[in-house]
Enzyme design. Structure first.
Site, PDB file in Angstrom:
ATOM      1  N   ARG A  45       0.734  -1.476   0.112  1.00 43.36           N
ATOM      2  CA  ARG A  45      -0.449  -0.292  -0.474  1.00 43.36           C
ATOM      3  C   ARG A  45       0.710   1.259  -0.189  1.00 43.36           C
ATOM      4  NH1 ARG A  45      -3.850   0.081   4.700  1.00 43.36           N
ATOM      5  NH2 ARG A  45      -2.774  -1.798   5.562  1.00 43.36           N
TER       6      ARG A  45
ATOM      7  N   GLY B  51       9.628  -3.460  11.904  1.00 43.61           N
ATOM      8  CA  GLY B  51      10.895  -2.226  11.013  1.00 43.61           C
ATOM      9  C   GLY B  51       9.806  -0.958  11.011  1.00 43.61           C
TER      10      GLY B  51
ATOM     11  N   ASN C 101      36.233  42.876  -0.083  1.00 43.66           N
ATOM     12  CA  ASN C 101      35.506  43.482  -0.503  1.00 43.66           C
ATOM     13  C   ASN C 101      35.545  42.753  -1.886  1.00 43.66           C
ATOM     14  OD1 ASN C 101      33.482  44.592  -1.925  1.00 43.66           O
ATOM     15  ND2 ASN C 101      33.915  46.435  -0.576  1.00 43.66           N
TER      16      ASN C 101
HETATM   17  C1  UD1 Z   1       0.383  -7.987  13.727  1.00 42.53           C
HETATM   18  C2  UD1 Z   1      -0.325  -8.423  14.503  1.00 42.53           C
HETATM   19  C3  UD1 Z   1      -1.653  -8.098  14.755  1.00 42.53           C
HETATM   20  C4  UD1 Z   1      -1.008  -6.720  15.582  1.00 42.53           C
HETATM   21  C5  UD1 Z   1      -0.357  -5.522  14.707  1.00 42.53           C
HETATM   22  C6  UD1 Z   1       0.076  -4.254  14.925  1.00 42.53           C
HETATM   23  C7  UD1 Z   1       0.133 -10.835  14.121  1.00 42.53           C
HETATM   24  C8  UD1 Z   1      -0.410 -12.460  13.293  1.00 42.53           C
HETATM   25  N1  UD1 Z   1      -0.584  -9.862  13.440  1.00 42.53           N
HETATM   26  O1  UD1 Z   1      -0.454  -7.790  12.470  1.00 42.53           O
HETATM   27  O2  UD1 Z   1      -2.017  -8.429  16.318  1.00 42.53           O
HETATM   28  O3  UD1 Z   1      -2.858  -6.104  16.011  1.00 42.53           O
HETATM   29  O4  UD1 Z   1       0.329  -6.677  13.866  1.00 42.53           O
HETATM   30  O5  UD1 Z   1       0.199  -3.921  13.745  1.00 42.53           O
HETATM   31  O6  UD1 Z   1       0.912 -10.889  14.272  1.00 42.53           O
HETATM   32  N2  UD1 Z   1       5.965  -9.458   9.055  1.00 42.53           N
HETATM   33  C9  UD1 Z   1       7.352 -10.135   8.146  1.00 42.53           C
HETATM   34  N3  UD1 Z   1       7.008 -11.297   7.324  1.00 42.53           N
HETATM   35  C10 UD1 Z   1       5.947 -11.674   7.719  1.00 42.53           C
HETATM   36  C11 UD1 Z   1       4.813 -10.951   7.816  1.00 42.53           C
HETATM   37  C12 UD1 Z   1       5.179  -9.585   8.974  1.00 42.53           C
HETATM   38  O7  UD1 Z   1       8.864  -9.668   8.212  1.00 42.53           O
HETATM   39  O8  UD1 Z   1       5.757 -13.028   6.598  1.00 42.53           O
HETATM   40  C13 UD1 Z   1       6.202  -8.654   8.976  1.00 42.53           C
HETATM   41  C14 UD1 Z   1       6.111  -6.532   8.504  1.00 42.53           C
HETATM   42  O9  UD1 Z   1       6.899  -6.365   7.560  1.00 42.53           O
HETATM   43  C15 UD1 Z   1       5.573  -5.830   9.415  1.00 42.53           C
HETATM   44  C16 UD1 Z   1       5.382  -6.949  10.881  1.00 42.53           C
HETATM   45  O10 UD1 Z   1       5.707  -8.113  10.669  1.00 42.53           O
HETATM   46  O11 UD1 Z   1       6.802  -4.849   9.760  1.00 42.53           O
HETATM   47  C17 UD1 Z   1       3.489  -6.751  11.077  1.00 42.53           C
HETATM   48  O12 UD1 Z   1       3.185  -7.452  10.442  1.00 42.53           O
HETATM   49  P1  UD1 Z   1       1.818  -7.152   9.313  1.00 42.53           P
HETATM   50  O13 UD1 Z   1       0.994  -7.685   7.964  1.00 42.53           O
HETATM   51  O14 UD1 Z   1       1.711  -5.913   9.342  1.00 42.53           O
HETATM   52  O15 UD1 Z   1       1.128  -7.268  10.346  1.00 42.53           O
HETATM   53  P2  UD1 Z   1      -0.637  -7.154  10.710  1.00 42.53           P
HETATM   54  O16 UD1 Z   1      -1.397  -7.654  10.001  1.00 42.53           O
HETATM   55  O17 UD1 Z   1      -0.789  -5.797  10.454  1.00 42.53           O
END
Ligand code: UD1
Ligand code: CA
Length: 460
Positions: A13, A106, A380
């Site tokens: 996004r 991150g 100057n």
């Molecule tokens: C996650 C949490 C949720 C919390 C939210 C807060 C889980 C299942 N859910 O959801 O409870 O409220 O964060 O923002 O943990 N990432 C990886 N590898 C992956 C998946 C994610 O490195 O396979 C990293 C993403 O880059 C990101 C972070 O983990 O930095 C969170 O991933 P994201 O997909 O944003 O999690 P949410 O679905 O938002």
């Protein structure tokens, strides 16, 4: 305590070719901020899980400095936060019963060291500490499920939640501290039987409860601190929050900001006493302002220091310069890298300097280019003077002694040197050295032609 930073996500996004965690807040990539925070709380080891754009991330942040190295862990496919932590698990010291694993994201750049220290103080070998947020703004976040004793028993992702669970206003920040010795076992028991077919790190909470472990929640209500960045709207929101927070601190320290909403610090700004900063000013990199410094409107200053009592007038641009005391610059001056201005120097409008050392009391008040020059005191430099430093292949230096006067619209063809009290007649092209106290005239002699007739318009 070791830190695992999750940073493998694509950031769809953001609609950007740049990996999400390299987008900057306050001039620094988000992941760089999180790494700096991990260093601040004395992480023994920092593991960063990368996937999308891993090479770009490592190239940019490979060496965080401060004696710290990063263990980069590759997650080829993003199968969920639990899967991401699993990739780092084999690198973790699980033999030490007192070791704690702190999971950070991150893309959650504004988490504060002080909050993490509070969270870690709740950690022990038989419990998980969760950072939770109390907010009505709970869309998309994991809900914290508590039992009748108010003890946390699970985290349910929104997509898997019942209508009743979705109404819960305590949500998971994603940040948690886990006993290292138990992590691998809990991770091995995860499955992806959920709406998103992902391995959720959050599911270890229910496993830990099954094992008789306690879940300690530290609940905060500072949304911006745990706000993740998924799109450019959230990036802009956190940028404004950081700028307003930092500007409020400057004001509390006694700096006068005409409007804290219109000053941006993209790096570190150090200010002395009685500093005044007008609107639309941007500071980049490391900038130091002495006492009684005033910065006019629309000024940009990067990696520079400015001495006591100096004044930077509107629309000036200063980069890589050392400016002395009681010096005045602008309006509309351009000060480029390698410029050193001593005290009581005056650089006026439309003057450009680069790699130029200018002594006490010297002036270039209007329209000049001063490049690769060393200028003494009380000189100057007249309007329209060009220091011609480039012969098409190489750069050369001009040297001026003290009390040198350069008449307007002159060109100094470097390498050239003008001794003390040299005086250059206006409109001169100077390509040989001028001795002390001499006048140099380097221009065609004027002729006045008597009886000359002006051209007249053709009749047809
Ligand atoms: C996650 C949490 C949720 C919390 C939210 C807060 C889980 C299942 N859910 O959801 O409870 O409220 O964060 O923002 O943990 N990432 C990886 N590898 C992956 C998946 C994610 O490195 O396979 C990293 C993403 O880059 C990101 C972070 O983990 O930095 C969170 O991933 P994201 O997909 O944003 O999690 P949410 O679905 O938002
Ligand atoms: Ca997220």
């Amino acid at each position: 305590m070791e830190v695992v930073i999750l940073a493998a996500g694509k950031g769809t996004r953001m609609f950007s070719a740049l990996p999400k965690v390299l987008h900057a807040i306050g001039g620094k990539p988000m992941l760089q901020r999180v790494i700096a925070t991990a260093i601040e709380i004395n992480a023994k080891q920092i593991h960063v899980v990368v996937g999308f754009g891993a090479d770009k991330i490592k190239a940019k942040l490979g060496n965080p400095g401060l004696g710290q190295t990063i263990n980069w862990v590759m997650q080829e496919e993003q199968l969920g936060t639990g899967h991401a932590v699993q990739q780092a698990a084999s690198f973790i010291n699980s033999d030490d019963n007192d070791n704690t694993i702190l999971v950070l994201y991150g893309d959650v750049p504004l988490i504060q060291a002080s909050t993490l220290i509070r969270l870690l103080s709740l950690a022990d070998k038989n419990s998980i500490s969760l950072l939770t947020l109390a907010t009505a703004n709970n869309q998309g976040l994991g809900r914290i499920i508590r039992d009748e004793n108010e003890d946390v028993v699970a985290i349910i992702e929104e997509k898997d939640a019942t209508e009743e669970q979705r109404a819960i206003t305590e949500v998971n920040s994603g940040i948690m501290a886990i006993p290292a010795a138990r992590l691998a076992d809990w991770l091995s028991r995860l499955d992806n039987a959920n709406q998103q077919a992902e391995y959720y790190l959050t599911d270890i909470v229910a496993k830990a409860v099954q094992d008789g472990c306690k879940i300690n929640a530290l609940t905060i209500d500072a949304e911006n601190e745990v706000q993740g960045v998924n799109d450019k709207t959230q990036l802009a929101q956190l940028e404004r929050h950081l700028q307003m927070t930092n500007n409020s601190k400057l004001i509390e320290q006694g700096v006068t900001l005409r409007d804290p909403a219109r000053v941006d610090v993209r790096g570190e700004l150090n200010c002395g006493q009685d500093v005044e900063i007008d609107v639309n000013v941007i500071f980049e990199g490391a900038v130091t302002l002495g006492n009684n410094v005033s910065i006019g409107a629309n000024v940009i200053i990067k990696d520079s220091s400015i001495g006591d009592g100096s004044e930077i007038l509107a629309n000036s641009n200063i980069d890589g310069a050392q400016i002395g005391n009681e010096t005045a610059i602008g309006p509309s001056a351009r000060i480029r890298p390698g410029t050193v201005l001593h005290n009581k120097v005056k650089i006026g409008n439309f003057v450009e300097t680069k790699n130029a050392i200018i002594g006490n009391g010297s002036k270039a008040n209007h329209l000049a280019y001063i490049g690769d020059a060393e200028i003494g005191e009380n000189c100057n430099i007249g309007a329209g003077t060009i220091f011609c430093n480039y012969d098409g292949a190489n750069k050369h230096k001009s040297t001026l002694g003290n009390n040198v006067f350069i008449g307007s619209n002159s060109v100094l063809v470097a390498p050239v040197s003008l001794a003390d009290n040299a005086f250059v007649a206006a409109g001169s092209a100077i390509n040989s050295d001028v001795p002390e106290n001499h006048l140099a005239v380097g221009r065609g002699k004027q002729r006045n032609i008597k009886g000359w007739k002006r051209p007249t318009k053709n009749q047809n």
